[in-house]
Write a protein that holds these residues in place. Structure first.
Motif, PDB file in Angstrom:
ATOM      1  N   VAL A 156     -17.149 -65.096  -9.478  1.00  0.00           N
ATOM      2  CA  VAL A 156     -17.995 -65.444  -8.123  1.00  0.00           C
ATOM      3  C   VAL A 156     -16.823 -65.942  -7.237  1.00  0.00           C
ATOM      4  CG1 VAL A 156     -20.179 -65.827  -9.046  1.00  0.00           C
ATOM      5  CG2 VAL A 156     -18.331 -67.667  -8.498  1.00  0.00           C
ATOM      6  N   GLU A 157     -16.963 -65.683  -6.274  1.00  0.00           N
ATOM      7  CA  GLU A 157     -16.292 -65.774  -4.595  1.00  0.00           C
ATOM      8  C   GLU A 157     -15.960 -67.359  -4.843  1.00  0.00           C
ATOM      9  OE1 GLU A 157     -16.022 -65.283  -0.220  1.00  0.00           O
ATOM     10  OE2 GLU A 157     -17.703 -64.396  -1.581  1.00  0.00           O
ATOM     11  N   PRO A 158     -14.663 -67.492  -4.959  1.00  0.00           N
ATOM     12  CA  PRO A 158     -14.184 -68.956  -4.910  1.00  0.00           C
ATOM     13  C   PRO A 158     -14.668 -69.983  -3.651  1.00  0.00           C
ATOM     14  CG  PRO A 158     -12.528 -67.281  -4.922  1.00  0.00           C
ATOM     15  CD  PRO A 158     -13.591 -66.493  -4.935  1.00  0.00           C
ATOM     16  N   ASP A 159     -14.797 -70.946  -3.877  1.00  0.00           N
ATOM     17  CA  ASP A 159     -15.336 -71.837  -2.852  1.00  0.00           C
ATOM     18  C   ASP A 159     -14.232 -72.716  -2.726  1.00  0.00           C
ATOM     19  OD1 ASP A 159     -16.388 -74.258  -1.233  1.00  0.00           O
ATOM     20  OD2 ASP A 159     -17.643 -74.620  -3.141  1.00  0.00           O
ATOM     21  N   VAL A 170     -12.241 -59.172 -12.341  1.00  0.00           N
ATOM     22  CA  VAL A 170     -12.290 -58.380 -10.774  1.00  0.00           C
ATOM     23  C   VAL A 170     -11.229 -56.871 -10.923  1.00  0.00           C
ATOM     24  CG1 VAL A 170     -11.548 -58.384  -8.809  1.00  0.00           C
ATOM     25  CG2 VAL A 170     -12.382 -60.364  -9.791  1.00  0.00           C
ATOM     26  N   ALA A 171     -11.951 -55.750 -11.095  1.00  0.00           N
ATOM     27  CA  ALA A 171     -11.139 -54.973 -12.102  1.00  0.00           C
ATOM     28  C   ALA A 171     -10.920 -54.035 -10.446  1.00  0.00           C
ATOM     29  CB  ALA A 171     -12.347 -53.135 -11.441  1.00  0.00           C
ATOM     30  N   ASP A 172     -11.135 -54.521  -9.101  1.00  0.00           N
ATOM     31  CA  ASP A 172      -9.974 -53.723  -8.378  1.00  0.00           C
ATOM     32  C   ASP A 172      -9.540 -54.498  -7.891  1.00  0.00           C
ATOM     33  OD1 ASP A 172      -9.684 -52.642  -5.689  1.00  0.00           O
ATOM     34  OD2 ASP A 172     -12.139 -52.789  -4.644  1.00  0.00           O
ATOM     35  N   PRO A 173      -7.728 -54.187  -8.242  1.00  0.00           N
ATOM     36  CA  PRO A 173      -6.993 -54.510  -7.623  1.00  0.00           C
ATOM     37  C   PRO A 173      -6.905 -55.088  -5.411  1.00  0.00           C
ATOM     38  CG  PRO A 173      -6.098 -52.626  -8.418  1.00  0.00           C
ATOM     39  CD  PRO A 173      -7.636 -52.335  -8.461  1.00  0.00           C
ATOM     40  N   VAL A 202      -9.677 -55.978  -4.672  1.00  0.00           N
ATOM     41  CA  VAL A 202     -10.573 -56.885  -4.074  1.00  0.00           C
ATOM     42  C   VAL A 202      -9.844 -58.461  -4.649  1.00  0.00           C
ATOM     43  CG1 VAL A 202     -12.824 -58.093  -4.619  1.00  0.00           C
ATOM     44  CG2 VAL A 202     -12.231 -55.666  -3.979  1.00  0.00           C
ATOM     45  N   ARG A 203      -9.178 -57.799  -5.894  1.00  0.00           N
ATOM     46  CA  ARG A 203      -8.528 -59.713  -6.507  1.00  0.00           C
ATOM     47  C   ARG A 203      -7.009 -59.916  -5.386  1.00  0.00           C
ATOM     48  NH1 ARG A 203      -5.035 -59.618 -12.164  1.00  0.00           N
ATOM     49  NH2 ARG A 203      -6.887 -57.540 -12.784  1.00  0.00           N
ATOM     50  N   ALA A 204      -6.308 -58.665  -4.803  1.00  0.00           N
ATOM     51  CA  ALA A 204      -5.396 -59.181  -3.517  1.00  0.00           C
ATOM     52  C   ALA A 204      -5.709 -59.724  -2.536  1.00  0.00           C
ATOM     53  CB  ALA A 204      -4.513 -58.669  -3.374  1.00  0.00           C
ATOM     54  N   HIS A 205      -7.116 -60.269  -2.689  1.00  0.00           N
ATOM     55  CA  HIS A 205      -7.660 -60.449  -1.071  1.00  0.00           C
ATOM     56  C   HIS A 205      -7.746 -61.818  -1.004  1.00  0.00           C
ATOM     57  CE1 HIS A 205     -10.055 -60.371   2.125  1.00  0.00           C
ATOM     58  NE2 HIS A 205     -10.737 -60.766   2.073  1.00  0.00           N
ATOM     59  N   LEU A 206      -8.180 -61.719  -2.415  1.00  0.00           N
ATOM     60  CA  LEU A 206      -8.827 -63.395  -3.146  1.00  0.00           C
ATOM     61  C   LEU A 206      -8.022 -64.208  -3.930  1.00  0.00           C
ATOM     62  CD1 LEU A 206     -11.988 -62.066  -6.054  1.00  0.00           C
ATOM     63  CD2 LEU A 206     -12.390 -62.816  -3.316  1.00  0.00           C
ATOM     64  N   VAL A 207      -6.575 -63.928  -3.758  1.00  0.00           N
ATOM     65  CA  VAL A 207      -5.933 -64.390  -4.344  1.00  0.00           C
ATOM     66  C   VAL A 207      -5.129 -65.226  -3.103  1.00  0.00           C
ATOM     67  CG1 VAL A 207      -3.667 -64.462  -5.462  1.00  0.00           C
ATOM     68  CG2 VAL A 207      -5.193 -63.312  -6.630  1.00  0.00           C
TER      69      VAL A 207
END
Length: 366
Positions: A128-131, A159-162, A164-169
């Protein structure tokens, strides 16, 4: 039992973190024939202690003080009887660090989660999106404990999309200045070796909400299925508590890991320094404000508000900073009579200044 024997690298407790410093602390007890040991689990007034004679069961009755922060805790270095039935913990060596949160009760008490910790691993699920606010809370407690925090984003394979993952990180990195952020997948093994290398040099405590993948991550680090795992709900990533006690585990790559139950509440406990560390950019900006006692609300010459206006500081970040400061002040005030008096005096002063300003304004209008 000689001090030189206690401090040698071949000592049976070396895998648990024994070193020359602990040997020096234990020296007076060694002369009395007592045993050193690391507490690996605590429950119901007893604890399991790893000693030179193996893991033993010991009663904590002799070191159960009124202060809940001084009870025997997982990670403590204990002084135990060499033999006897039952065996007792006679004392605990002074702690180097302690991870403490406020209790969920209405009483003004802190709860110690782990002792003598070098790294605080904050496990956040990418299911889920990090709090971000919750991460900031964990970080404040971690910095305050004296441990070095590390944010581990678990279930990275979901998170399959790199992009999207980079954005979350990147979002988490912005929330955790000066803290290493590592994306890990226990399923694929991504990041596990890097994390294992980071943790090999000391004691780490694994923290996070239920469903964050802590037990799965612990198993990946241990290289075997030691901790029970239950599936989290797909809708919100939450899970039932799998780990019910705090357990200290020796890692095969070196270091030890304290796994903890999922935390529903992450209340601050006298964590002013930790809050300042988490929001270091705001603290730096505050030093540039025109007034030393600037509240960063509407004062002229406020560098913090100027940063919000030009977009270099987010409103969410400032709101979170204010919220944690207020919460921490309430907790401290409950246990500090002097601070309560100072807060009341400050309220009265501000109230008087506000009334005077209103009267002056009315006078000008007339």
């Amino acid at each position: 039992m000689s001090l030189s024997f206690l401090s040698t690298s071949s000592h049976p407790l070396t895998p648990y973190g024994w070193d020359a410093g602990w040997a020096a602390e234990f020296a007076p007890y060694a002369e009395r024939g007592l045993l050193p040991g690391r507490v690996v689990r605590v429950d119901r007034g007893q604890c399991d202690v790893a000693t030179t004679a193996g893991v033993i069961r010991a009663d904590t009755a002799f070191v159960t003080p009124h202060d809940p922060l001084r009870v025997v805790c997982t990670g403590d270095w204990a002084v135990v009887d060499p033999d006897g039935t039952p065996r007792f913990v006679r004392a605990c060596l002074p702690r180097r660090t302690a991870f403490v949160r406020s209790t969920s009760s209405k009483r003004s008490e802190g709860q110690i989660l782990a002792a003598n910790v070098d790294h605080a691993i904050i496990a956040i699920s990418l299911a889920v999106e990090p709090d971000l606010g919750r991460i900031e809370r964990f970080l404040a407690l971690a910095w305050e404990s004296g441990a070095l925090p590390l944010v581990v984003l678990t279930k990275a394979d979901l998170v399959a999309d790199p992009a999207v993952r980079a954005h979350l990180v990147e979002d988490v990195r912005t929330t955790a200045p000066g803290v290493q952020v590592l994306a890990v997948s226990s399923e694929t093994g991504e990041g596990v070796e890097v994390l294992s290398a980071v943790l090999s040099g000391g004691t780490s405590v694994l923290l996070g909400a239920s469903g964050a993948g802590k037990s799965t991550l612990a198993n990946a680090l241990l290289g075997e299925e030691v901790m029970e795992v239950r599936a989290a709900r797909d809708v919100d990533g939450k899970g039932r508590h799998t780990t019910t006690t705090r357990n200290l585990l020796v890692l095969p790559g070196g270091g030890v890991l304290i796994d903890t139950p999922g935390l529903r509440g992450v209340g601050l406990w006298d964590a002013m320094t930790g809050v300042g560390q988490v929001f270091s950019e705001i603290e730096d900006l505050a030093g540039e404000c025109r007034f030393q006692d600037c509240a960063h609300t509407a004062e002229p010459g406020c560098a913090v508000l100027a940063a919000v206006e030009d977009g270099s500081l987010s409103v969410r970040r400032l709101d979170s900073y204010r919220k944690l400061l207020r919460e921490n002040q309430r907790i401290v005030a409950k246990t500090d009579a002097r601070l309560r008096s100072e807060i009341r005096r400050d309220w009265k002063r501000k109230g008087a200044e506000g009334r005077a300003a209103i009267e002056a304004k009315r006078g000008r209008i007339r």
